[in-house]
Design an enzyme around this catalytic site. Sequence first.
Site, PDB file in Angstrom:
ATOM      1  N   ASN A  67       0.834  -1.208   0.000  1.00  0.00           N
ATOM      2  CA  ASN A  67       0.000   0.000   0.000  1.00  0.00           C
ATOM      3  C   ASN A  67       0.865   1.253   0.000  1.00  0.00           C
ATOM      4  O   ASN A  67       1.636   1.447  -0.948  1.00  0.00           O
ATOM      5  CB  ASN A  67      -1.117  -0.025   1.049  1.00  0.00           C
ATOM      6  CG  ASN A  67      -0.726  -0.305   2.480  1.00  0.00           C
ATOM      7  OD1 ASN A  67      -0.112  -1.316   2.778  1.00  0.00           O
ATOM      8  ND2 ASN A  67      -1.099   0.554   3.391  1.00  0.00           N
ATOM      9  N   ASP A  68       0.816   2.092   1.023  1.00  0.00           N
ATOM     10  CA  ASP A  68       1.370   3.446   0.935  1.00  0.00           C
ATOM     11  C   ASP A  68       2.856   3.527   0.553  1.00  0.00           C
ATOM     12  O   ASP A  68       3.667   2.746   1.053  1.00  0.00           O
ATOM     13  CB  ASP A  68       1.273   4.151   2.296  1.00  0.00           C
ATOM     14  CG  ASP A  68      -0.033   3.925   3.001  1.00  0.00           C
ATOM     15  OD1 ASP A  68      -0.953   3.357   2.402  1.00  0.00           O
ATOM     16  OD2 ASP A  68      -0.132   4.320   4.169  1.00  0.00           O
ATOM     17  N   TRP A  70      -3.696  -7.061   3.202  1.00  0.00           N
ATOM     18  CA  TRP A  70      -3.104  -6.248   4.273  1.00  0.00           C
ATOM     19  C   TRP A  70      -3.297  -6.964   5.604  1.00  0.00           C
ATOM     20  O   TRP A  70      -4.352  -7.503   5.865  1.00  0.00           O
ATOM     21  CB  TRP A  70      -3.820  -4.895   4.289  1.00  0.00           C
ATOM     22  CG  TRP A  70      -3.243  -3.913   5.242  1.00  0.00           C
ATOM     23  CD1 TRP A  70      -2.291  -2.980   4.966  1.00  0.00           C
ATOM     24  CD2 TRP A  70      -3.571  -3.760   6.628  1.00  0.00           C
ATOM     25  NE1 TRP A  70      -2.007  -2.264   6.096  1.00  0.00           N
ATOM     26  CE2 TRP A  70      -2.773  -2.714   7.126  1.00  0.00           C
ATOM     27  CE3 TRP A  70      -4.450  -4.405   7.489  1.00  0.00           C
ATOM     28  CZ2 TRP A  70      -2.845  -2.297   8.460  1.00  0.00           C
ATOM     29  CZ3 TRP A  70      -4.519  -3.994   8.802  1.00  0.00           C
ATOM     30  CH2 TRP A  70      -3.716  -2.948   9.276  1.00  0.00           C
ATOM     31  N   ASP A 101       1.547  -1.004  18.691  1.00  0.00           N
ATOM     32  CA  ASP A 101       1.963  -1.888  19.787  1.00  0.00           C
ATOM     33  C   ASP A 101       0.922  -2.990  20.011  1.00  0.00           C
ATOM     34  O   ASP A 101      -0.096  -3.056  19.309  1.00  0.00           O
ATOM     35  CB  ASP A 101       2.293  -1.072  21.052  1.00  0.00           C
ATOM     36  CG  ASP A 101       1.057  -0.510  21.739  1.00  0.00           C
ATOM     37  OD1 ASP A 101      -0.074  -0.919  21.391  1.00  0.00           O
ATOM     38  OD2 ASP A 101       1.231   0.337  22.644  1.00  0.00           O
ATOM     39  N   ARG A 125      -1.119   8.833  13.598  1.00  0.00           N
ATOM     40  CA  ARG A 125      -0.170   8.128  12.724  1.00  0.00           C
ATOM     41  C   ARG A 125       0.313   8.963  11.534  1.00  0.00           C
ATOM     42  O   ARG A 125      -0.232   9.997  11.205  1.00  0.00           O
ATOM     43  CB  ARG A 125      -0.783   6.827  12.219  1.00  0.00           C
ATOM     44  CG  ARG A 125      -2.111   6.940  11.503  1.00  0.00           C
ATOM     45  CD  ARG A 125      -2.597   5.536  11.134  1.00  0.00           C
ATOM     46  NE  ARG A 125      -3.860   5.531  10.444  1.00  0.00           N
ATOM     47  CZ  ARG A 125      -5.049   5.458  11.046  1.00  0.00           C
ATOM     48  NH1 ARG A 125      -5.135   5.390  12.352  1.00  0.00           N
ATOM     49  NH2 ARG A 125      -6.156   5.457  10.313  1.00  0.00           N
ATOM     50  N   ASP A 126       1.328   8.409  10.881  1.00  0.00           N
ATOM     51  CA  ASP A 126       1.838   8.870   9.586  1.00  0.00           C
ATOM     52  C   ASP A 126       2.571  10.210   9.651  1.00  0.00           C
ATOM     53  O   ASP A 126       2.162  11.196   8.994  1.00  0.00           O
ATOM     54  CB  ASP A 126       0.707   8.931   8.541  1.00  0.00           C
ATOM     55  CG  ASP A 126      -0.118   7.649   8.496  1.00  0.00           C
ATOM     56  OD1 ASP A 126       0.431   6.595   8.874  1.00  0.00           O
ATOM     57  OD2 ASP A 126      -1.297   7.701   8.101  1.00  0.00           O
ATOM     58  N   GLU A 164      -5.258  10.686   7.415  1.00  0.00           N
ATOM     59  CA  GLU A 164      -4.108   9.791   7.271  1.00  0.00           C
ATOM     60  C   GLU A 164      -3.070  10.477   6.388  1.00  0.00           C
ATOM     61  O   GLU A 164      -3.392  11.366   5.583  1.00  0.00           O
ATOM     62  CB  GLU A 164      -4.540   8.476   6.624  1.00  0.00           C
ATOM     63  CG  GLU A 164      -5.523   7.672   7.453  1.00  0.00           C
ATOM     64  CD  GLU A 164      -5.712   6.250   6.940  1.00  0.00           C
ATOM     65  OE1 GLU A 164      -5.592   5.309   7.733  1.00  0.00           O
ATOM     66  OE2 GLU A 164      -5.996   6.089   5.752  1.00  0.00           O
TER      67      GLU A 164
HETATM   68  N1  DQQ Z   1      -1.851   2.839   5.760  1.00  0.00           N
HETATM   69  C1  DQQ Z   1      -0.908   2.656   6.814  1.00  0.00           C
HETATM   70  C2  DQQ Z   1      -1.245   3.681   7.837  1.00  0.00           C
HETATM   71  C3  DQQ Z   1      -1.945   4.721   7.049  1.00  0.00           C
HETATM   72  C4  DQQ Z   1      -2.741   3.912   6.076  1.00  0.00           C
HETATM   73  C5  DQQ Z   1      -0.995   1.243   7.323  1.00  0.00           C
HETATM   74  C6  DQQ Z   1      -3.143   4.693   4.856  1.00  0.00           C
HETATM   75  O1  DQQ Z   1      -0.090   4.165   8.469  1.00  0.00           O
HETATM   76  O2  DQQ Z   1      -2.734   5.551   7.844  1.00  0.00           O
HETATM   77  O3  DQQ Z   1      -0.612   0.334   6.346  1.00  0.00           O
HETATM   78  O4  DQQ Z   1      -3.366   3.857   3.761  1.00  0.00           O
END
Ligand code: DQQ
Length: 573
Positions: free
Chosen positions: A61-62, A86, A142, A188-189, A243
């Site tokens: 994915n990302d 995933w 975690d 996140r991110d 995200e």
């Molecule tokens: N994918 C990641 C996250 C994000 C999301 C997890 C966006 O960190 O927020 O695989 O596709």
Amino acid sequence: MASLHLLATLLLILGYGRSVIAHIIDEASHQTTHYSSNNMIIPNHTYRPSFHFLPSKNWMNDPNGPMRYKGMYHLFYQHNPKAAVWNTAIEWGHSISKDLVNWFPLQPALTPNQPYDIKGCWSGSITILPNQKPFILYTGIDHNNHQTQNLAIPKNLSDPLLREWVKLPNNPLMKPTLGNKINVTSFRDPTTAWLGHDGFWRVIVGSQENEKGIAILYKSKDFLHWIKAKHPLNSAKKSGMWECPDFYPVSTKGKIGIETSVDGPQVRHVLKVSLYDTSHDYYLIGTYDTTKDVFVPDEKGFDKDELYLVQRYDYGKFYASKTFYDGAKKRRVLWGWINESSVQQDDEKKAWSGIQAIPRTVWLHESGKQLIQWPIAEIEKLRGHHVKLHSKVLKPGTLLQVSGVTPAQADVEISFQVSKLENAQELNPSWKLDPQILCSQKAKGGFGLLVLASKGMQEYTSVFFMIFKTNKKYVVVMCSDQSRSSLNHKNDLTTYGAFVNVDPAHEELSLRILIDQSVVESFGGKGKACITSRVYPTLAINDKAHLHAFNNGTLHVKITRLSAWSMKKAKVN
Ligand code: DQQ
């Protein structure tokens, strides 16, 4: 199906043996499942792109932490090494390239092995600190599914390929606490950090408080100790989880890209968020107020009610994108994840899922109101056999076949001039100004390209323009219609649409499409509007696919230029 498995087993027993691979057609899904001699599923290549980035197998994915470092491009990516779906095994895959086109795989940079990331090493970014030190900030999950931000650095800076990365003992560096009240599962991110005039690094992390989407701002002097700022960089009351935020400067003068920490009079800022609730990437152009440390957008924010008015990088499939500054070419390059349109069962059968869009150079349009995106110039070195056409009138109802290139793997550029615009369809003031709705419900003809079309037109994907007239001006909509793309109706066959800010009375309408087996990546109005789609024809595959230009409307349309190239295969992982 059981009998087909039996047949495969029989072939193996009969001594077709170790080297033989049984190709078994699964009639229900029109897919070929490939079984190796030990009955492992191996990747199906029918729909596998030839010049888009993807790992050798399994789920991606990302894009994470893209950068150019010591003459080499690096791309990290969310990868599940174990399956084409995933799950919590997500790690940071890592590949390198000299040209952003051909890629060589390295060992994963980060794998889940610490208490703070044991359920996944999620997305993040790289910042190159002074003295050429690349630092990864990433989200760890975690064992309680709580999200934290962590730092990893190269094990050996003298390794130009940066093969090994170590996580710092100080991790996690940012985490939800009772004091900061950050939502433990929505944090996140982290972005690439930028350095303020006060000597503090800043980073934003995506988050949400109930319905409110937030870009939480953190500051640090040393990259190790991070303090949450009082105010977020930006937020929107009704937008859900933000995200993969991205925040970067763009120049008001020309196409040149700017390094992430640069600010000044000829600089505007872009805030992009990937909205979890809609699975799309939206951006705002605005001013970064460095005294208050907030971003003030020129237009309304990301609130749900008016989201259809907010600009997107891409109006098809394109998510969790991230940019980086390429100092060697003085450009900002955008990566984005394109997911599959097939059902999970089919992804598991083909044993891979997810690709990256062709990296795009991104810059601010001279109007200052929108970004322009264009495939990086390097992709043109894959162009092979070329056919071209000048000045051809396409009367209403015409279909013109473009022969001489490989239609399932091609780069096509076409420009149209339209006359007698007074015949354009009226834009009814009661219609919602949503281009996707106009494309799927109000389309009465149009002109453009039919790609991945079967001989008998049982399958095709059409990418076209429609022009509507209002009492003041003309409105141009670009559509990418997948509804007839495949006889396999289990696939997502959504029709996408985007407005293209061009005036057809004075400008030509241009369209470029990169066709790559199951990818149709389209750029309208010289990069003003982009739509990416994934299609899986059952008949129009490889040399059975056809390419046409068409005019299905009432307007007088002239092709002023058409150039099509067969595309060579890139070496990808
Ligand atoms: N994918 C990641 C996250 C994000 C999301 C997890 C966006 O960190 O927020 O695989 O596709």
